[in-house]
Every structure is written in structure tokens, then in C-alpha cells.
Motif scaffolding. Structure first.
Motif, short mmCIF file in Angstrom:
data_model
loop_
_atom_site.label_atom_id
_atom_site.label_comp_id
_atom_site.label_asym_id
_atom_site.label_seq_id
_atom_site.Cartn_x
_atom_site.Cartn_y
_atom_site.Cartn_z
N SER A 67 0.83 -1.01 0.13
CA SER A 67 -0.40 0.07 0.05
C SER A 67 0.89 0.89 -0.44
N VAL A 68 2.05 1.13 0.87
CA VAL A 68 2.78 3.05 0.92
C VAL A 68 3.50 2.73 -0.79
N ASN A 69 3.81 1.94 -1.21
CA ASN A 69 4.44 1.59 -2.28
C ASN A 69 3.79 2.33 -3.44
N ILE A 70 2.34 2.46 -3.68
CA ILE A 70 1.73 2.38 -4.47
C ILE A 70 0.53 3.51 -4.65
N LYS A 71 0.73 4.08 -3.07
CA LYS A 71 -0.16 5.40 -2.74
C LYS A 71 0.18 6.42 -2.76
N LEU A 72 1.70 7.01 -2.29
CA LEU A 72 2.22 8.16 -1.90
C LEU A 72 3.25 8.11 -3.33
N ASN A 73 3.02 9.68 -3.51
CA ASN A 73 4.47 10.42 -5.11
C ASN A 73 4.63 11.95 -4.19
N ALA A 74 6.31 12.09 -4.17
CA ALA A 74 6.38 13.18 -4.16
C ALA A 74 5.75 14.41 -5.27
N ILE A 75 5.77 15.82 -4.65
CA ILE A 75 5.18 17.59 -4.87
C ILE A 75 7.28 17.61 -5.46
N LYS A 76 8.06 17.13 -6.61
CA LYS A 76 9.24 17.76 -6.75
C LYS A 76 9.38 19.14 -6.44
N GLU A 77 8.97 20.02 -7.13
CA GLU A 77 8.54 21.28 -7.83
C GLU A 77 8.60 22.15 -5.94
N ASN A 78 8.21 21.52 -4.62
CA ASN A 78 8.06 21.97 -3.98
C ASN A 78 8.98 21.37 -3.07
N LEU A 79 9.61 20.38 -3.22
CA LEU A 79 10.19 19.40 -2.00
C LEU A 79 12.68 20.07 -2.56
N VAL A 112 4.89 3.48 14.07
CA VAL A 112 4.58 2.26 14.73
C VAL A 112 5.92 0.97 14.72
N ARG A 113 5.40 0.67 13.11
CA ARG A 113 6.90 -0.64 12.83
C ARG A 113 7.64 0.53 12.16
N GLY A 114 7.37 2.02 11.41
CA GLY A 114 8.06 1.87 10.71
C GLY A 114 8.45 2.26 9.39
N THR A 115 7.01 1.42 8.58
CA THR A 115 7.23 0.69 6.97
C THR A 115 7.09 2.33 6.74
N THR A 116 5.86 2.44 7.32
CA THR A 116 5.46 4.09 6.57
C THR A 116 6.55 5.16 6.19
N ILE A 117 6.68 5.92 7.08
CA ILE A 117 8.00 6.64 7.88
C ILE A 117 9.02 6.84 7.04
N LYS A 118 10.03 5.35 7.09
CA LYS A 118 10.91 5.04 6.36
C LYS A 118 10.63 5.15 4.42
N ARG A 119 9.72 4.87 4.15
CA ARG A 119 9.29 5.32 2.83
C ARG A 119 9.13 6.38 1.91
N ILE A 120 8.35 6.89 3.37
CA ILE A 120 8.62 8.38 2.23
C ILE A 120 9.51 8.77 2.84
N ILE A 121 10.48 9.33 3.44
CA ILE A 121 11.64 10.11 3.73
C ILE A 121 12.41 9.51 2.82
N GLU A 122 12.85 8.02 2.05
CA GLU A 122 13.20 7.94 0.88
C GLU A 122 12.39 8.43 -0.52
N ILE A 123 10.93 8.67 -0.56
CA ILE A 123 10.36 9.61 -1.99
C ILE A 123 10.65 10.77 -1.53
N LEU A 124 10.84 11.57 0.12
CA LEU A 124 10.91 13.21 -0.05
C LEU A 124 12.84 13.37 -0.01
N LYS A 125 13.78 12.76 -0.57
CA LYS A 125 14.94 12.49 -0.41
C LYS A 125 15.21 12.37 -1.71
N ASP A 126 14.38 11.57 -2.45
CA ASP A 126 14.32 10.62 -4.11
C ASP A 126 14.19 12.06 -5.32
N ALA A 127 13.41 12.78 -4.40
CA ALA A 127 12.51 14.29 -4.84
C ALA A 127 13.53 15.56 -4.43
N GLY A 128 14.20 15.80 -4.01
CA GLY A 128 15.66 16.23 -3.89
C GLY A 128 15.55 17.39 -2.66
#
Length: 429
Positions: free
Chosen positions: A305-317, A330-346
Motif C-alpha cells: 500500500s505504501v509503495n503505490i499510494k504516495l508520490n512527492a511533489i518535486k517542485e516544492n521539495l 509504529v512499525r516504521g514501514t510508512t515513514i521510512k518509505r516517505i523519507i526515501e521519497i522525499l530525498k529522491d525528490a531532492g
């Protein structure tokens, strides 16, 4: 954290089915495993029980086949220790007064508990029922309806919310006030902890069966409840906004933008932005056709679910120092992936601010918190969690700060403290 909606009209010509549908849609966030709808028209009982979301099953034809002047709706939240093959509520029972229906959201700890005895006690002397329900250990809300009456009860600690409303001559009991708003019903009152409400003979009466300290589940205010609900007199939206403000007061941090983890971190992020003066912007887009990640029953489903539900707005980041506010880890699954998405977006830096304390203990009473060894915060320091999830800094809201934001009414917080009020109660007795 399942959702309950009970409707009882004194005008037997009324068909409450449409209201019941509206109420359940308003409570869908409380459970996505399946739903049950039971209505009564005199002694005729209609039942509809299905797996999945309301929107996947209900249509006008199905609704038209269900009718009645009273009914109970239930949306199911599946705890990981439960089986997917458990029968769906509401349950129908035959009594001396005819057919009846009942639904219960919660976990009853008494080994000899059964619904037949509960229904029999409801239909016995009021004092006897009050003694019986006080003897039940655990967390619960229940709604019972027969042709003559509706009864609502909330456990002595008030761990789950419940309130009562009215629309003309129809009384409505729901898990959250947002469902009353959806039905254009008048809010009458919260069902107090350790209280039952009896709707009969055109009116309602309140009966207290227990006096214990208030212990509303704090995760209701953090994550579970809809932000437009009022729970025990406290606005969920305002509580979450204050959590963000308090985060900045406890841990002021320099950054270029503030963003929220969709959707449950957005309100706290706005509070953080207001208190700090740092602009709030949209940083992550959520696919709204994906269900809530946290309440997926398996780790594989959560990751998918995390992999397909979130995408970064690169222009803002891009090249920005980002403060990301999330409701909990809780488990860290979602937040770890979000941080990766944000850093990949710049994003140049990512600072995580969590609008709740570190989750340290499992729970099976109020919300499905997994075994301790599956909790990222259980055996790790804050710095070890920070290193694992890959952010530049990490701060959790203090428990005192969280309680202040939620009104200091007294709360159930085993997942933050490890204190099990039910085990303590057993020792007291």
C-alpha cells in the motif's frame, strides 16, 4: 475501533435504511474489513453482511431491499489476532418480546462471556443488568435494539467513544459525532464512561452503572477519529492542530517548509507551521483510492500500500530543508518509505516531528498495535530509530504535551507507557 450506528424511530412508518447507510459511510474510516446491516420492521428482520468497503457492495437496489424503522450498522476493524472467518455483527436473537439485534465493538475479557446471556440480562430487571454489565472486563461499546427499545452502553473507562443524537422522532447512537452531522441529526450528548442510555416510550434516560477514571484511547485523538468529530467535548481537529503547535514549542527547528504525512499528519503540520512561521506546503500526494496503511492486517499488504499510494511533489521539495509532521510511528514501514521519497525528490534535509510519543508496547484492547518486537521504538533509542528510518533529526511529542492538547481528561495509553489498566484492576481485586 470498529464503527457502530444504531437508529430507532418511534414512528414505525419511518424507513431508517437510508440514514443507516449515511451513518456507516461516515464511519467507514473505523473499519474496512467488512460491514453488517440489520434492520427490523415489526418482527421482520433484514440482514446484509459483506466483506470489503460499503462502496464496493452497496447500490440502490440492495438498499431498497432492506427496510425497517430500526436498525444497527457495523463496520469491522480486524485485529491481527482475530480470524477473518469470525461472524459479522449485528447478531439477531429471539427474546420473550420477539426479535432483537445487538452489536458490540470491543474486547470482553471475561472467559464465560456470551451474547445470549448479555441479551437475556438486557431484557431482565434494570438493576440486574447494571450489575452484570459492571462485571464485564474490557473495552466495549454496545447497541441493542428490539421492537420496544434501544439500549446503548459504554465501558466503565470510556476507552471507545460513543454519542447520542436525534432527528425528529428518531434516536441515533453512533461511534463518532461526524456521523450525526452527515445525517443532519441533532447532537444530544456523549455516552459517559460507565453509563447506559435507554431509549423507550418516546424519550431516553441515562443510567450510570460504574464510576471509574476516564480513559479514552489517545489514538482516537491522534489517528483513529475523523477530524470533524467532537469526542467527549473535545474537537479532534483542534487537538491535532495543538499537537503541531506543541511540537514546535518542545523542539523548535529551522527549516524552509513544513509538510504533513497524508492524511493524518496534515492538521498537526499546519499547527507546527503556524507556531513556527515556516510555510506549510503540499509535499506528498496521496492516491485516495488506497485504503489506510496502518490497519492493513499483514506486513506485506502494508508495504504494498505504501509503495503505490504516495508520490512527492518535486517542485516544492527540491533543495529544501523539510520538516515532516506525522501522527505516529509504529512499525516504521510508512515513514521510512516517505523519507526515501522525499530525498529522491531532492529534499536537502528531512526532519521528522511526530505528534505522539514513542510507541513502546503492544495493544489488543483499543487498537491493533503489534507485538513489542515488531515495534520500531520498542528496543531502540530515538537516535537508533532516526538512523534506521533515514531522517536528519527525529523528535516525538511528550506524553504530557499530548495529554494537554487533548484536554487532560484522562486517557488510555498502554501503547506509550506499557501500563495495562486491566491487569492492574485484576491485582486490585
Amino acid at each position: 475501533m470498529s464503527g457502530l450506528c444504531g437508529i430507532f424511530s418511534f414512528d414505525k412508518k419511518n424507513d431508517i435504511t437510508d440514514l443507516l447507510e449515511v451513518g456507516l459511510y461516515a464511519l467507514q474510516h473505523r473499519g474496512q474489513e467488512g460491514f453488517g446491516i440489520t434492520t427490523m420492521e415489526g418482527q421482520r428482520v433484514c440482514e446484509l453482511k459483506r466483506k470489503g468497503l460499503l462502496s464496493e457492495v452497496l447500490n440502490q437496489q440492495i438498499i431498497e431491499d432492506i427496510c425497517g424503522s430500526a436498525g444497527i450498522g457495523f463496520v469491522k476493524y480486524l485485529f491481527s489476532h482475530n480470524t477473518k472467518y469470525e461472524p459479522m455483527m449485528p447478531f439477531v436473537y429471539q427474546t420473550d418480546h420477539g426479535n432483537s439485534m445487538i452489536a458490540l465493538d470491543g474486547t470482553i475479557l471475561n472467559r464465560n462471556f456470551n451474547f445470549c446471556e448479555l441479551v437475556n440480562k438486557i431484557n431482565g430487571p434494570l438493576e440486574s443488568f447494571q450489575d452484570y454489565i459492571e462485571s464485564l472486563k474490557g473495552t466495549y461499546n454496545l447497541i441493542y435494539i428490539d421492537e420496544r427499545k434501544m439500549l446503548i452502553a459504554r465501558d466503565p473507562y470510556g476507552i471507545k467513544p460513543m454519542c447520542l443524537g436525534k432527528l425528529k422522532d428518531t434516536f441515533i447512537a453512533v461511534s463518532e459525532s461526524c456521523a450525526l452531522d452527515a445525517m443532519n441529526a441533532e447532537f444530544l450528548e456523549d455516552v459517559e464512561p460507565g453509563a447506559m442510555i435507554l431509549v423507550e416510550k418516546g424519550d431516553y434516560s441515562v443510567h450510570r452503572f460504574s464510576q471509574k477514571p476516564h480513559h479514552l484511547c489517545l489514538f482516537e485523538m491522534i489517528y483513529i477519529a475523523r477530524p470533524d468529530s467532537i469526542i467527549d467535548g473535545v474537537s479532534v481537529y483542534q487537538a491535532r492542530y495543538k499537537m503541531g503547535e506543541r511540537l514546535f514549542q518542545e523542539c523548535p527547528t529551522e527549516a524552509d517548509i513544513v509538510i504533513g504525512s497524508p492524511d493524518s499528519g496534515l492538521i498537526s503540520a499546519k499547527g507546527y507551521a503556524k507556531a513556527s512561521g515556516i510555510p506549510f506546503v503540499d509535499g506528498i500526494l496521496k492516491n485516495r483510492y488506497i485504503q489506510r496503511t496502518f490497519i492493513k492486517p499483514t506486513q506485506e499488504e502494508r508495504v504494498s500500500s505504501v509503495n503505490i499510494k504516495l508520490n512527492a511533489i518535486k517542485e516544492n521539495l527540491k533543495n529544501k530543508r523539510v520538516i515532516l509532521v506525522d501522527d505516529s510511528i509504529v512499525r516504521g514501514t510508512t515513514i521510512k518509505r516517505i523519507i526515501e521519497i522525499l530525498k529522491d525528490a531532492g529534499a536537502k534535509e528531512v526532519h521528522i516531528r511526530v505528534a505522539s510519543p514513542k510507541v513502546l508496547s503492544n495493544d489488543i484492547y483499543a487498537i491493533d498495535i503489534p507485538k513489542n518486537e515488531q515495534l520500531i521504538g520498542y528496543n531502540k533509542t530515538v537516535e537508533e530509530v532516526r538512523d534506521y528510518i533515514g531522517c536528519d533529526s527525529l523528535y516525538y511529542l511528550s506524553l504530557m504535551g499530548l495529554e494537554d492538547c487533548c484536554g487532560n481528561k484522562g486517557y488510555y495509553e498502554k501503547y506509550f507507557t506499557g501500563v495495562d489498566i486491566f491487569q492492574e484492576e485484576a491485582v486490585w481485586h
